[in-house]
Design an enzyme around this catalytic site. Structure first.
Site, short mmCIF file in Angstrom:
data_model
loop_
_atom_site.label_atom_id
_atom_site.label_comp_id
_atom_site.label_asym_id
_atom_site.label_seq_id
_atom_site.Cartn_x
_atom_site.Cartn_y
_atom_site.Cartn_z
N LYS A 6 14.43 10.20 -1.10
CA LYS A 6 13.06 9.68 -0.69
C LYS A 6 12.20 10.20 -2.06
O LYS A 6 11.32 9.16 -2.32
CB LYS A 6 12.87 10.82 0.12
CG LYS A 6 11.26 10.76 0.99
CD LYS A 6 10.76 11.88 1.76
CE LYS A 6 10.52 13.03 0.85
NZ LYS A 6 9.78 13.99 1.75
N ASP A 58 10.13 9.62 4.88
CA ASP A 58 9.43 11.02 5.25
C ASP A 58 9.45 11.11 6.71
O ASP A 58 9.83 10.34 7.46
CB ASP A 58 8.30 11.27 4.50
CG ASP A 58 7.15 10.56 5.13
OD1 ASP A 58 7.13 9.87 5.92
OD2 ASP A 58 5.84 10.70 4.67
#
Length: 234
Positions: free
Chosen positions: A128, A146
């Site tokens: 991420k 997320d």
């Protein structure tokens, strides 16, 4: 009995949603403040379990004191902890940003690498964080999974996966690679502004006709309109 959605129909609907989000959020962008890849990397690590607004509140002083990996690698732990304390989990985050700064100095000449396989070797950096840095500092397309992104793509019916890597793979397959970074921004902006975790503003959502989860939140336009936010929460 409702027929299951075909792969072609799913792709078409997903891309239509992306176009609608583009029209809704033409200014979508990374909401972490940064001027260099290093600043974005540090800010993204600090953003875990807190808001971009709170991170943006501490990074000016942090970067004024430690403008690059060399400076931060040599920092005193207590000083860094004090500067980033408002972001929460500050001891663990200090450990991560000191460790990744030291790794940058030792293995990459103090520069942030522009490759996923290198970024994920740094302490505290997963896919991420790496995709945020690649997409916004290097122009390398990537999907940022997320909590907002994962919640919305499941509501949209683009995937049923909960594992971030699997979400990234399945959602990425629905779009051209060039769309990945901006898609991430648009979906995240929608999650912060309308499609909230507890009470999505369904009655004030332009995607209602395209969303299989319509009705999870208030459908009355007046009620839903009160749930719409103009920006990220502090």
């Amino acid at each position: 009995m409702v027929e299951p959605e075909s792969r072609l129909a799913l792709v078409r609907r997903a891309r239509r949603i992306n176009r609608e989000l583009d029209a809704l959020y033409p200014d979508a962008h990374c909401e972490l403040d940064f001027t260099t890849p290093f600043e974005l990397l540090i800010a993204t690590v600090l953003s875990a379990q807190t808001t971009d607004v709170r991170v943006n509140g501490v990074t000016p002083a942090l970067f004024a004191r430690y403008p690059d990996a060399v400076a931060l690698a040599a920092a005193e732990r207590e000083e860094v902890e004090k500067l980033i304390q408002p972001t929460g989990f500050f001891r663990a985050k200090t450990q991560s940003i000191l460790g990744l700064s030291q790794a940058l100095v030792e293995r990459f000449g103090g520069e942030v690498p522009g490759r996923l396989k290198d970024l994920v070797t740094l302490p505290g950096v997963g896919r991420k964080t790496a995709n945020v840095v690649l997409g916004n500092a290097f122009g390398v397309p990537g999907i940022t999974v997320d909590t907002h992104f994962g919640r919305l793509v499941r509501r949209f019916g683009w995937t049923t996966q909960t594992d971030a890597d699997k979400v990234e793979t399945e959602v990425g397959a629905l779009f051209g690679k060039s769309e990945w970074t901006m898609l991430s921004h648009r979906v995240i902006w929608h999650g912060r502004r309308r499609c909230h975790a507890r009470r999505p503003a369904c009655g004030a959502c332009p995607l209602a006709r395209l969303c299989p989860s319509y009705g999870e939140g208030p459908t009355d336009p007046k009620v839903a309109a009160k749930l719409v936010r103009n920006g990220p929460r502090a």
